[in-house]
Design a protein around this motif. Structure first.
Motif, PDB file in Angstrom:
ATOM      1  N   LYS A 208     -25.024 -27.654  24.464  1.00 27.64           N
ATOM      2  CA  LYS A 208     -24.034 -26.410  24.479  1.00 27.64           C
ATOM      3  C   LYS A 208     -23.263 -26.164  22.740  1.00 27.64           C
ATOM      4  CE  LYS A 208     -23.541 -21.523  25.358  1.00 27.64           C
ATOM      5  NZ  LYS A 208     -22.730 -20.461  26.263  1.00 27.64           N
ATOM      6  N   LYS A 209     -22.163 -26.200  22.555  1.00 26.93           N
ATOM      7  CA  LYS A 209     -21.720 -26.362  21.677  1.00 26.93           C
ATOM      8  C   LYS A 209     -22.387 -26.516  20.033  1.00 26.93           C
ATOM      9  CE  LYS A 209     -16.952 -27.306  20.150  1.00 26.93           C
ATOM     10  NZ  LYS A 209     -15.763 -28.193  20.350  1.00 26.93           N
ATOM     11  N   LEU A 210     -23.195 -28.412  20.280  1.00 23.76           N
ATOM     12  CA  LEU A 210     -23.833 -29.801  19.204  1.00 23.76           C
ATOM     13  C   LEU A 210     -24.743 -28.300  18.598  1.00 23.76           C
ATOM     14  CD1 LEU A 210     -23.337 -33.010  20.570  1.00 23.76           C
ATOM     15  CD2 LEU A 210     -22.292 -31.442  18.642  1.00 23.76           C
ATOM     16  N   SER A 211     -25.644 -27.808  20.065  1.00 20.06           N
ATOM     17  CA  SER A 211     -26.571 -27.514  19.171  1.00 20.06           C
ATOM     18  C   SER A 211     -26.372 -25.507  18.944  1.00 20.06           C
ATOM     19  CB  SER A 211     -27.598 -26.663  20.720  1.00 20.06           C
ATOM     20  OG  SER A 211     -26.775 -25.322  21.441  1.00 20.06           O
ATOM     21  N   GLU A 212     -25.334 -25.020  18.512  1.00 21.45           N
ATOM     22  CA  GLU A 212     -24.772 -23.779  17.796  1.00 21.45           C
ATOM     23  C   GLU A 212     -24.119 -23.799  16.684  1.00 21.45           C
ATOM     24  OE1 GLU A 212     -22.259 -22.125  21.011  1.00 21.45           O
ATOM     25  OE2 GLU A 212     -24.243 -21.132  22.412  1.00 21.45           O
ATOM     26  N   GLN A 213     -23.485 -25.696  16.541  1.00 24.62           N
ATOM     27  CA  GLN A 213     -23.283 -25.563  14.856  1.00 24.62           C
ATOM     28  C   GLN A 213     -24.063 -24.908  14.197  1.00 24.62           C
ATOM     29  OE1 GLN A 213     -20.712 -29.621  14.689  1.00 24.62           O
ATOM     30  NE2 GLN A 213     -22.826 -30.400  15.580  1.00 24.62           N
ATOM     31  N   LYS A 214     -23.502 -24.535  12.924  1.00 26.12           N
ATOM     32  CA  LYS A 214     -23.818 -24.350  11.832  1.00 26.12           C
ATOM     33  C   LYS A 214     -23.641 -24.763  10.119  1.00 26.12           C
ATOM     34  CE  LYS A 214     -24.713 -20.355  13.834  1.00 26.12           C
ATOM     35  NZ  LYS A 214     -26.331 -20.185  14.529  1.00 26.12           N
ATOM     36  N   PHE A 215     -24.478 -25.251   9.672  1.00 27.70           N
ATOM     37  CA  PHE A 215     -24.338 -26.099   8.581  1.00 27.70           C
ATOM     38  C   PHE A 215     -24.220 -25.651   7.009  1.00 27.70           C
ATOM     39  CE2 PHE A 215     -25.753 -28.647  12.522  1.00 27.70           C
ATOM     40  CZ  PHE A 215     -25.038 -29.562  11.729  1.00 27.70           C
ATOM     41  N   ALA A 216     -24.603 -24.334   6.811  1.00 22.41           N
ATOM     42  CA  ALA A 216     -24.533 -23.979   5.806  1.00 22.41           C
ATOM     43  C   ALA A 216     -23.484 -24.431   4.717  1.00 22.41           C
ATOM     44  CB  ALA A 216     -24.449 -22.035   6.085  1.00 22.41           C
ATOM     45  N   LYS A 217     -22.508 -23.989   5.168  1.00 21.36           N
ATOM     46  CA  LYS A 217     -20.648 -24.116   4.629  1.00 21.36           C
ATOM     47  C   LYS A 217     -20.888 -26.175   4.053  1.00 21.36           C
ATOM     48  CE  LYS A 217     -18.559 -20.728   6.316  1.00 21.36           C
ATOM     49  NZ  LYS A 217     -16.831 -19.886   6.273  1.00 21.36           N
ATOM     50  N   LYS A 218     -21.086 -26.806   5.085  1.00 21.92           N
ATOM     51  CA  LYS A 218     -21.170 -27.932   4.738  1.00 21.92           C
ATOM     52  C   LYS A 218     -22.015 -28.357   4.049  1.00 21.92           C
ATOM     53  CE  LYS A 218     -19.401 -29.715   9.644  1.00 21.92           C
ATOM     54  NZ  LYS A 218     -19.260 -30.418  10.732  1.00 21.92           N
ATOM     55  N   GLU A 219     -23.662 -27.720   4.462  1.00 22.47           N
ATOM     56  CA  GLU A 219     -24.621 -28.666   2.771  1.00 22.47           C
ATOM     57  C   GLU A 219     -23.359 -27.475   1.813  1.00 22.47           C
ATOM     58  OE1 GLU A 219     -27.406 -25.713   4.408  1.00 22.47           O
ATOM     59  OE2 GLU A 219     -28.624 -28.246   5.548  1.00 22.47           O
ATOM     60  N   LYS A 220     -23.260 -27.083   1.782  1.00 18.54           N
ATOM     61  CA  LYS A 220     -23.220 -25.903  -0.032  1.00 18.54           C
ATOM     62  C   LYS A 220     -21.739 -27.100  -0.198  1.00 18.54           C
ATOM     63  CE  LYS A 220     -21.263 -22.366  -2.427  1.00 18.54           C
ATOM     64  NZ  LYS A 220     -21.085 -20.926  -2.030  1.00 18.54           N
ATOM     65  N   ALA A 221     -20.970 -27.849   0.120  1.00 15.76           N
ATOM     66  CA  ALA A 221     -19.541 -28.682   0.132  1.00 15.76           C
ATOM     67  C   ALA A 221     -20.269 -29.846  -0.029  1.00 15.76           C
ATOM     68  CB  ALA A 221     -18.586 -28.701   1.729  1.00 15.76           C
ATOM     69  N   VAL A 222     -21.994 -30.429   0.483  1.00 12.41           N
ATOM     70  CA  VAL A 222     -21.644 -31.669  -0.278  1.00 12.41           C
ATOM     71  C   VAL A 222     -22.687 -31.680  -1.608  1.00 12.41           C
ATOM     72  CG1 VAL A 222     -22.986 -33.674   0.895  1.00 12.41           C
ATOM     73  CG2 VAL A 222     -21.814 -32.358   2.957  1.00 12.41           C
ATOM     74  N   LYS A 247     -31.064 -33.001  18.468  1.00  8.50           N
ATOM     75  CA  LYS A 247     -31.585 -33.967  19.489  1.00  8.50           C
ATOM     76  C   LYS A 247     -30.601 -32.907  20.787  1.00  8.50           C
ATOM     77  CE  LYS A 247     -31.784 -38.322  18.121  1.00  8.50           C
ATOM     78  NZ  LYS A 247     -31.292 -39.798  17.970  1.00  8.50           N
ATOM     79  N   ALA A 248     -29.347 -32.436  20.442  1.00  7.50           N
ATOM     80  CA  ALA A 248     -28.462 -30.794  21.393  1.00  7.50           C
ATOM     81  C   ALA A 248     -29.406 -30.511  21.270  1.00  7.50           C
ATOM     82  CB  ALA A 248     -27.284 -30.631  20.643  1.00  7.50           C
ATOM     83  N   LYS A 249     -30.163 -29.578  20.656  1.00 10.82           N
ATOM     84  CA  LYS A 249     -30.913 -28.901  21.079  1.00 10.82           C
ATOM     85  C   LYS A 249     -31.957 -28.732  22.011  1.00 10.82           C
ATOM     86  CE  LYS A 249     -30.071 -25.394  17.433  1.00 10.82           C
ATOM     87  NZ  LYS A 249     -30.343 -24.503  15.639  1.00 10.82           N
ATOM     88  N   GLU A 250     -32.868 -29.672  21.356  1.00 11.04           N
ATOM     89  CA  GLU A 250     -34.120 -30.375  22.204  1.00 11.04           C
ATOM     90  C   GLU A 250     -33.802 -30.936  23.749  1.00 11.04           C
ATOM     91  OE1 GLU A 250     -36.327 -34.295  21.863  1.00 11.04           O
ATOM     92  OE2 GLU A 250     -36.397 -33.130  20.011  1.00 11.04           O
ATOM     93  N   ILE A 251     -32.432 -31.237  23.562  1.00 10.42           N
ATOM     94  CA  ILE A 251     -32.206 -32.098  25.400  1.00 10.42           C
ATOM     95  C   ILE A 251     -31.766 -30.480  26.286  1.00 10.42           C
ATOM     96  CG2 ILE A 251     -30.019 -33.031  26.849  1.00 10.42           C
ATOM     97  CD1 ILE A 251     -30.735 -35.063  24.231  1.00 10.42           C
ATOM     98  N   LEU A 252     -30.654 -29.566  25.467  1.00  9.77           N
ATOM     99  CA  LEU A 252     -29.798 -28.682  26.200  1.00  9.77           C
ATOM    100  C   LEU A 252     -31.001 -27.963  27.525  1.00  9.77           C
ATOM    101  CD1 LEU A 252     -27.510 -27.119  26.935  1.00  9.77           C
ATOM    102  CD2 LEU A 252     -28.389 -25.375  24.549  1.00  9.77           C
ATOM    103  N   PRO A 253     -32.106 -27.295  27.649  1.00 12.50           N
ATOM    104  CA  PRO A 253     -33.124 -26.779  28.521  1.00 12.50           C
ATOM    105  C   PRO A 253     -33.117 -27.424  29.405  1.00 12.50           C
ATOM    106  CG  PRO A 253     -34.035 -26.679  25.701  1.00 12.50           C
ATOM    107  CD  PRO A 253     -32.210 -27.820  25.672  1.00 12.50           C
ATOM    108  N   ASP A 254     -33.750 -29.280  29.263  1.00 13.53           N
ATOM    109  CA  ASP A 254     -33.501 -29.676  30.512  1.00 13.53           C
ATOM    110  C   ASP A 254     -32.493 -30.539  30.974  1.00 13.53           C
ATOM    111  OD1 ASP A 254     -35.943 -30.111  29.416  1.00 13.53           O
ATOM    112  OD2 ASP A 254     -35.893 -31.911  28.114  1.00 13.53           O
ATOM    113  N   VAL A 255     -30.978 -29.847  30.138  1.00 12.25           N
ATOM    114  CA  VAL A 255     -29.600 -30.004  31.526  1.00 12.25           C
ATOM    115  C   VAL A 255     -29.433 -29.007  32.698  1.00 12.25           C
ATOM    116  CG1 VAL A 255     -27.108 -30.382  31.398  1.00 12.25           C
ATOM    117  CG2 VAL A 255     -29.155 -31.620  29.775  1.00 12.25           C
ATOM    118  N   LYS A 256     -29.702 -27.822  30.894  1.00  8.58           N
ATOM    119  CA  LYS A 256     -29.607 -26.589  32.127  1.00  8.58           C
ATOM    120  C   LYS A 256     -30.585 -26.408  33.401  1.00  8.58           C
ATOM    121  CE  LYS A 256     -28.279 -23.168  28.230  1.00  8.58           C
ATOM    122  NZ  LYS A 256     -28.550 -22.549  27.127  1.00  8.58           N
TER     123      LYS A 256
END
Length: 871
Positions: A208-222, A247-256
């Motif tokens: 859940k923690k992985l699936s909820e990550q936001k990448f906008a700031k990281k992309e800008k920094a890179v 992958k976390a988003k993909e797997i999470l529903p099955d785990v839930k």
């Protein structure tokens, strides 16, 4: 020479007062006994003496020795069932001993699904009948029936077997296998699931923690590093993080889903495990109970020894010659097994035997047996069951000595049977009960030390002159002469205490009536203290007590004491209607109380005269015509269709064909008959104007066999006793001793109070004083109104000094607006008021005097002359 037959009497008899077990009225019991030539009869109802007074009265009228008694239930707290013991009074002391024991048994009520049983125990028996008790030697006891105190010991193993079968039946309904391995498998599976769930929850949280990550700031920094050497490395790392999040988003529903599925399975497993454990607990509890019951079985020799021991203990308890081994035979196999053994034990111990038939019906007829069967079924019908008849039930009728001998010969030699029957005569000869008629009236607790009741009555009456006749205005020689005459009659008849007691609790009630409702229950019993409290609070309105009714309104003394509220000389009311030396009877003052304070006033009386010296009065409810029909409809529905509701509509239709009213008899509506225009019945046409032929219900429903059967059954049980109630007003106050010293009491579960086991007339015949505390809702309404007027308008109303203005008669009575006005509420009286148009109080007296006798079917001019308003 032919052997002369001797009538010995009836030893063991039940009446309708053995609730739901007999339809036999005591008058019918006595009538049949007289026809048979029986010199004596006992009444031994189950656990109650509520029929004894009617029984003794009927026996005396018919020249038969009526012997009061009871078939007591004996039960210790740890006993499996109730055992029976017959107690018969030899004399008045014996009657009172039994009466007190019956009262105490009502402190030990054991309930089943259908009935309550007042039970004695060894402590009660010792207390009233043992060697040191007043009743010792004054009571004869017998071992009763197959359920008696001795037979039940001999049959103890069978009783245990019956209980074991009950427990085994419960076991079979559990559907439980203690060797079922699924329980352990389920526990292991639950443990694995819970471990898996713990891991899965951790993984779910990580995903859940992985699936909820936001990448906008990281992309800008890179992107900002595009011209720098580390750009490619940082971009690669970012893409890797994005891939992990994807992958976390993909797997999470099955785990839930897996977690949800596991939780669901966990819940189901826990439920199965809990059900198994609960059933296991019940199973092992029942199994242990069965094993314990099995251990309780004893050998025949042990049972015989225990029976002998008990027989000797009862012989010692009641005194030599006062305990008999009772023998019966109604064709019951258990009787055939135990009664001969009891005869043998009695012979070994030199204890006399006595014969009896367990009477529950009057005659050996299908009609009598059917009536009892229906009554026995009444408490069972609510459970969807009914009492099935058996051949043994048909032996429970009043048998002659010859019939009794014939039945006993099946299980014992003729000589033994004859001796047992002859001993009935010995018991009858030993029992002669004459109850004394000594008064047990309460004594007034004086307010002035050492003052007699007579002196207190005269003092208070004369103090009342100034209150009722300020400055003696209106008080003349006629009043003075009347006062002296009344005081002499009251004092000579011994009723000074009575008047003072009534005055006292009415005064308390009037003070109490000024309190707000919420303060009544906690009010003090000290009148002076209560009066001071009312003055401090300014509570000065309220009409909790009525002005007094009945013949007491003819007494000037009652007026001066404040018991009544009207000068009897003003309306020429007769004192002799209240008390008359030529016709000695107890005074009867009708006191009305607001329902909100009635119980508190009775509590005041109990507090003053003793908790055990004040009790309420029993009433009996019987099967009325409509109720009998509906009961029998349910009964027949169970018998024929296994459904108590099957004939409900038919029963309701038949019941509604019977009019409402007091004294309605079913037989008057089942047969064809003639009626005149006034509703009087005739077998032939009376040839009067308006006469008509009426078709009875039997004729109307002749083609409906169910209806005919219901009507037949209803006629059999109509008028039979079915339930106890409590008198709406009557309260007994004794002489400081417990009321149970004079009459037996029973506990009223509904009202949570004690009441007599006799009615109000019978209580007075026992020398007890009845006082009326009648709850009248109108008084609560008047009080509420007076308090609201005081609160909102600041007007103080004194209900005893309200002027009877012409507008009251013109706008209220003359227009028939008299709802909730006592004796003027009925439509007939309202119609009379509108026709007559009363203009003064004297008109009201005349109307009531004229109207009330007509209601009762007769007209009496004396009612008018002496003011029937107060009768």
């Amino acid at each position: 020479m032919e052997e002369k037959k001797i009538k010995y009497g009836l030893l063991h008899c039940h009446s309708e007062n053995s609730q739901y077990d007999s339809a036999l009225k005591v008058t019918e019991l006595i009538r049949i006994a007289k026809e048979m030539g029986a010199p004596a009869v006992t009444l031994t109802d189950h656990g109650t003496m509520s029929g004894i007074d009617d029984f003794l009265s009927a026996a005396k009228e018919n020249g038969i020795n009526g012997i009061p008694g009871v078939e007591a239930y004996i039960k210790e707290d740890n006993d499996l069932s109730r055992r029976h013991l017959i107690l018969l009074a030899k004399d008045e002391a014996g009657y009172h001993a039994i009466s007190k024991a019956v009262t105490d048994s009502n402190r030990r009520i054991f309930s089943t699904r259908v009935k309550e049983y007042p039970c004695m125990n060894q402590e009660i028996l010792n207390k009233y009948f043992g060697p040191d008790a007043e009743g010792h030697g004054h009571v004869i006891a017998t071992s009763a029936c197959v359920a008696g105190v001795l037979a039940s010991i001999l049959l103890a193993n069978k009783e245990i077997d019956v209980e074991i079968e009950k427990q085994k039946k419960k076991l079979s309904t559990l559907e439980f296998n203690p060797t079922d391995s699924s329980y352990e498998r389920n526990k292991k599976r639950l443990e694995d699931l819970e471990n898996m769930l713990a891991d899965a929850v951790v993984k779910r949280d990580e995903l859940k923690k992985l699936s909820e990550q936001k990448f906008a700031k990281k992309e800008k920094a890179v992107a900002a590093l595009i011209d720098l050497p580390e750009y490619e490395e940082r971009l690669s790392a970012l893409e890797k993080e994005k891939e992990e999040s994807r992958k976390a988003k993909e797997i999470l529903p099955d785990v839930k889903a897996a977690i949800a599925k596991a939780k669901k399975e966990t819940t189901l497993l826990k439920k199965k495990i809990k059900e198994f454990e609960e059933k296991a607990e019940q199973f092992f509890k029942l199994r242990d109970a069965i094993l314990e019951l099995e251990k309780g079985k004893r050998s025949d020799e042990e049972l015989s020894m225990a029976t002998k021991k008990a027989a000797l203990e009862y012989q010692s308890l009641f005194g030599s010659g006062n305990f008999y081994v009772e023998v019966q035979y109604h064709g019951i196999p258990d009787e055939a097994e135990c009664m001969p053994k009891l005869v043998q034990i009695a012979e070994e111990l030199n204890i006399p035997i006595v014969a009896a038939n367990d009477v529950h019906v009057g005659r050996n007829t299908p009609e009598d047996f059917r009536a009892r069967q229906i009554l026995r079924s009444i408490p069972l019908l609510t459970l969807g069951m009914y009492s099935e008849s058996s051949p043994y039930d048909e032996e429970l009728y009043i048998k002659s000595d010859e019939e009794l001998e014939k039945s006993l010969l099946y299980i014992m030699p003729r000589g033994t049977a004859l001796m047992a029957i002859q001993n009935v005569g010995k018991i009858m000869d030993a029992c002669h009960v004459e109850l004394s008629k000594t008064p047990h009236y309460p004594k007034f607790i004086p307010e002035v030390a050492g003052e007699t009741a007579d002196a207190a009555l005269e003092r208070m009456a004369r103090e009342g002159i100034e209150w009722r006749f300020p400055n003696k205005e209106g008080w003349d020689d006629v009043h003075e002469a009347r006062l002296k005459r009344e005081l002499k009659v009251i004092q000579d008849m011994g009723y000074s205490d009575y008047h003072l007691i009534v005055k006292d609790f009415l005064e308390y009630g009037r003070l109490l009536g000024r309190l707000p409702k919420e303060e009544i229950e906690g009010a003090t019993y000290d009148k002076a203290e209560l009066k001071n409290y009312l003055e401090q609070k300014g509570y000065d309105v309220g009409q909790g007590i009525g002005p007094g009714r009945g013949s007491a309104v003819g007494s000037l003394v009652c007026y001066l004491l404040g018991i009544t509220a009207m000068d009897p000389l003003k309306y020429d009311l007769l004192f002799e209607r209240f008390l008359n030396v030529e016709r000695v009877s107890l005074p009867d003052i009708d006191s009305d109380f607001s329902p909100t304070l009635r119980d508190k006033v009775i509590a005041y009386v109990r507090n003053k005269y003793g908790q055990d010296s004040v009790t309420c009065i029993m009433t009996k409810g019987t099967q009325a015509a409509k109720g009998a029909i509906r009961t029998c409809a349910r009964m027949l529905g169970m018998e024929k269709y296994n459904d108590k509701l099957a004939l409900l509509n038919l029963g309701d239709t038949l019941a509604k064909a019977i009019p409402n009213g007091v004294g309605i008899k079913l037989k008057d509506y089942t047969e064809n008959h003639w009626e005149d225009e006034d509703g009087n019945r005739y077998d032939k046409d009376p040839k009067t104007k308006g006469s008509r032929y009426v078709t009875g219900l039997r004729e109307q429903y002749k083609d409906n066999p169910d209806a005919i059967e219901i009507l037949k059954d209803a006629l059999r049980i109509e008028g039979t006793f079915t339930q106890y109630g409590m008198h709406a007003a009557g309260v007994i106050i004794s002489d400081g001793k417990p009321v149970s010293d004079y009459v037996p009491l029973m506990w009223d579960n509904v009202n949570e109070t004690w009441k007599t086991q006799c009615d109000m007339v019978q209580a007075e015949e026992h020398g007890l004083l009845k006082m009326d505390f009648l709850g009248l809702r109108n008084l609560a309404i008047i009080t509420d109104a007076a308090m609201l007027i005081k609160k909102r308008k600041r007007i103080h109303l004194d209900m005893e000094r309200l002027p009877m203005e012409p507008i009251v008669f013109e706008k209220i009575f003359a227009e028939g607006k008299t709802n909730s006005v006592f004796q003027f509420e009925g439509s007939g009286m309202k119609k009379l008021l509108k026709q007559f148009k009363p203009t003064c109080f004297e008109d009201i007296i005349l109307l009531v005097a004229a109207y009330r006798p007509q209601i009762n079917g007769a007209f009496n001019v004396n009612h008018i002359t002496h003011g029937c308003l107060f009768s």
